[in-house]
Design an enzyme around this catalytic site. Structure first.
Site, PDB file in Angstrom:
ATOM      1  N   SER A 236       0.839  -1.182   0.000  1.00  0.00           N
ATOM      2  CA  SER A 236       0.000   0.000   0.000  1.00  0.00           C
ATOM      3  C   SER A 236       0.882   1.244   0.000  1.00  0.00           C
ATOM      4  O   SER A 236       2.037   1.200   0.426  1.00  0.00           O
ATOM      5  CB  SER A 236      -0.887  -0.020   1.248  1.00  0.00           C
ATOM      6  OG  SER A 236      -1.881   0.958   1.196  1.00  0.00           O
ATOM      7  N   GLY A 272      -3.067  -0.546  -4.253  1.00  0.00           N
ATOM      8  CA  GLY A 272      -2.434   0.181  -3.164  1.00  0.00           C
ATOM      9  C   GLY A 272      -1.612   1.354  -3.644  1.00  0.00           C
ATOM     10  O   GLY A 272      -0.554   1.677  -3.093  1.00  0.00           O
ATOM     11  N   PRO A 315      -7.204   0.129  -6.464  1.00  0.00           N
ATOM     12  CA  PRO A 315      -6.364   1.318  -6.247  1.00  0.00           C
ATOM     13  C   PRO A 315      -6.252   1.775  -4.805  1.00  0.00           C
ATOM     14  O   PRO A 315      -5.362   2.548  -4.464  1.00  0.00           O
ATOM     15  CB  PRO A 315      -7.064   2.395  -7.091  1.00  0.00           C
ATOM     16  CG  PRO A 315      -7.934   1.646  -8.033  1.00  0.00           C
ATOM     17  CD  PRO A 315      -8.334   0.399  -7.342  1.00  0.00           C
ATOM     18  N   GLY A 316      -7.160   1.335  -3.932  1.00  0.00           N
ATOM     19  CA  GLY A 316      -7.062   1.709  -2.530  1.00  0.00           C
ATOM     20  C   GLY A 316      -7.283   3.185  -2.293  1.00  0.00           C
ATOM     21  O   GLY A 316      -8.213   3.790  -2.830  1.00  0.00           O
ATOM     22  N   CYS A 389      -4.154  11.305  26.056  1.00  0.00           N
ATOM     23  CA  CYS A 389      -3.142  11.149  27.100  1.00  0.00           C
ATOM     24  C   CYS A 389      -2.050  10.187  26.645  1.00  0.00           C
ATOM     25  O   CYS A 389      -1.837   9.128  27.233  1.00  0.00           O
ATOM     26  CB  CYS A 389      -3.810  10.650  28.377  1.00  0.00           C
ATOM     27  SG  CYS A 389      -2.789  10.860  29.839  1.00  0.00           S
ATOM     28  N   TYR A 419      -8.516   5.880   5.481  1.00  0.00           N
ATOM     29  CA  TYR A 419      -8.004   5.204   6.675  1.00  0.00           C
ATOM     30  C   TYR A 419      -8.028   6.050   7.944  1.00  0.00           C
ATOM     31  O   TYR A 419      -7.568   5.583   8.981  1.00  0.00           O
ATOM     32  CB  TYR A 419      -6.587   4.665   6.433  1.00  0.00           C
ATOM     33  CG  TYR A 419      -6.551   3.649   5.324  1.00  0.00           C
ATOM     34  CD1 TYR A 419      -7.112   2.388   5.502  1.00  0.00           C
ATOM     35  CD2 TYR A 419      -6.018   3.962   4.083  1.00  0.00           C
ATOM     36  CE1 TYR A 419      -7.117   1.460   4.478  1.00  0.00           C
ATOM     37  CE2 TYR A 419      -6.021   3.034   3.044  1.00  0.00           C
ATOM     38  CZ  TYR A 419      -6.574   1.783   3.257  1.00  0.00           C
ATOM     39  OH  TYR A 419      -6.581   0.872   2.243  1.00  0.00           O
TER      40      TYR A 419
END
Length: 481
Positions: A236, A272, A315-316, A389, A419
């Site tokens: 990717s 990817g 193609p992602g 945190c 993503y």
């Protein structure tokens, strides 16, 4: 302005001539600034989006997603047609999935790949044609496979021996016929982060080249399974065609051997393809990728004297990544003297690793701009961090922002269409942001944001008190006895 240090694994960004400028390769094509210096996305000022929807906010340019889907499909169809074969392009549901986005990409002619029962449910709820869905994943459950077969999914990518036999039992019990591909590891390691490279042998996906032939032989023994081809995905965020060319050589060798036992109509070479996350990134144009990969397959087939199969690609992030921008509001700023040579400005925003886990997961690099105004202040080396945190809660590791960036400023991080929403969490009980789509100068919510009440509603201690505990539990917005 303090000088940036020189000893660092990842080079510091160059000091910009203008810390307000929008790099064309990173931002959506329609992004610009209005006469007041306010960032506009799809013709809408970012400040207006903040007023209407709050921050953090995922913003997705529908026109850009559609345009990239059309361009990608045209590139691969043209490249394939030059060799008298067909090409199919799959949109990667894992990059970003909602029913609206499924509508967009299927309207533009793309198929969709899913890898869980949840993703399958979203695609079906959007009205996607099941025959144009592909099902990936290294651990598909019996229930997921049952559902896929029941709805008539176009293809299932077999990932292991256990899955092969699991699916064989399902189709036999249902007296069904299911098209399958076999995922193979070509041994080509994409030039990317180890967690993003998926075709070297020591990882969870697929069969080795040696085992794949035996898996295909087993499939051909089974009446309910139809072997239609091989699938290979080398990684990717890939720039260039070198890895695809080498992988094609190895996979076509196996493809040729399998022809001796029957038809192999399809070869899926994954994808990817990379996008620009920072101005210095230079992804390969999709037309060049398509031509280079298809020509590599054609050469390998010619050497072996076999016909070129129909081709498929995934193609992602290349479809949706650049179309997304995340808006944040600055909460605090803090100059930190790192050593005697320079000071870094920490800019804290109202989101962070809960809405963009990629920097924490694998060191992904982003850029940022003040979106609510422009400034003539000298650029300052900044690190944009979240409110969680964790010291690793970094949104943008190193960026030059105007030195007068201050609480209340609106900050925009581009190239977050892929993503970020998909990997979002409720870490530190932070609600996930809404997703707003832009088209024709209009903005609309396509995924509702969460509230604290939504988070508390899942707490069984509030909705169903423990037996014997008569103490009332009070929470704003939560009905209790």
């Amino acid at each position: 302005m303090s000088a940036a240090p020189q000893s660092r694994a990842t080079p510091w960004p160059a000091v910009p001539d203008d810390a307000n400028a929008l790099a064309a390769n990173v931002w959506p094509d329609a992004a610009d600034r209005d006469e007041h210096g306010v960032l506009r996305l799809g013709g809408i000022p970012a400040t207006t989006l903040r007023e209407r929807f709050g921050t953090p906010l995922y913003v997705l340019d529908e026109d850009e997603v559609r345009a990239r889907a059309r361009r990608t499909l045209a590139a691969f169809r043209t490249a394939a047609a030059a060799h008298d074969v067909q090409a199919r392009v799959y949109y990667a549901g894992k990059a970003f999935l909602s029913t609206e986005v499924v509508h967009w990409v299927t309207d533009e002619g793309l198929a969709v790949d899913v890898c869980t029962g949840g993703e399958l449910a979203v695609a079906l709820a959007a009205g996607a044609d099941p025959s144009r869905l592909g099902f990936h994943g290294n651990n598909k459950s019996v229930a997921e496979l049952e559902r896929a077969v029941a709805v008539g999914i176009g293809s299932i990518v077999i990932d292991s021996w256990i899955e092969l036999e699991r699916l064989a039992a399902i189709v036999e019990r249902r007296d069904a016929q299911q098209a399958v591909l076999v995922r193979v590891n070509s041994g080509v390691h994409a030039e990317t982060h180890d967690f993003l490279a998926t075709a070297h042998e020591d990882q969870k996906f697929g069969f080795t080249l040696q085992d794949a032939a035996a898996a295909v032989a087993r499939i051909r023994e089974l009446d309910g399974l139809t072997f239609v081809g091989l699938h290979c995905h080398i990684g990717s965020q890939i720039f260039g065609t070198a890895g695809f060319r080498e992988s094609a050589a190895r996979v076509v060798e196996l493809h040729a051997a399998l022809l001796e036992g029957g038809d192999v109509p399809v070869l899926n070479l994954g994808g990817g393809f990379g996008i620009a996350y920072r101005p210095e990134d230079d992804p390969t144009p999709i037309e060049e990728l398509a031509t280079g990969i298809v020509e590599a397959v054609a050469r390998e087939c010619a050497v072996r004297g076999i016909p070129i199969p129909n081709l498929a690609f995934e193609p992602g992030r290349a479809i949706v990544g650049k179309a997304g921008v995340t808006l944040y509001e600055v909460g605090t700023t803090k100059p930190v003297e790192v050593d005697e040579s320079f000071t870094r400005l920490y800019v804290s925003v109202d989101g962070g690793m809960s809405d963009n886990a990629r920097p924490a997961l694998y060191g992904a690099q982003y850029t940022a701009r003040v979106a609510s105004r422009t400034s003539d202040a000298e650029p300052a080396l900044a690190r944009v961090v979240g409110k969680h945190c964790e010291s690793g809660d970094i949104v943008v590791d190193a960026e030059y922002l105007p030195g007068d960036v201050a609480p209340g400023d609106l900050l925009a991080v581009p190239a977050t269409g892929a993503y970020c929403f998909s990997l979002a969490s409720n870490y530190n009980y932070v609600p996930r942001p809404p997703v707003v789509a832009l088209r024709g100068g209009e903005a609309r919510v396509i995924v509702r944001g969460e509230t604290v009440d939504d988070l508390l509603a899942r707490d069984a201690g509030l909705t169903a008190p423990t037996e014997g505990n008569d103490m009332p539990v009070l929470s704003e917005g939560i009905e209790t006895k």
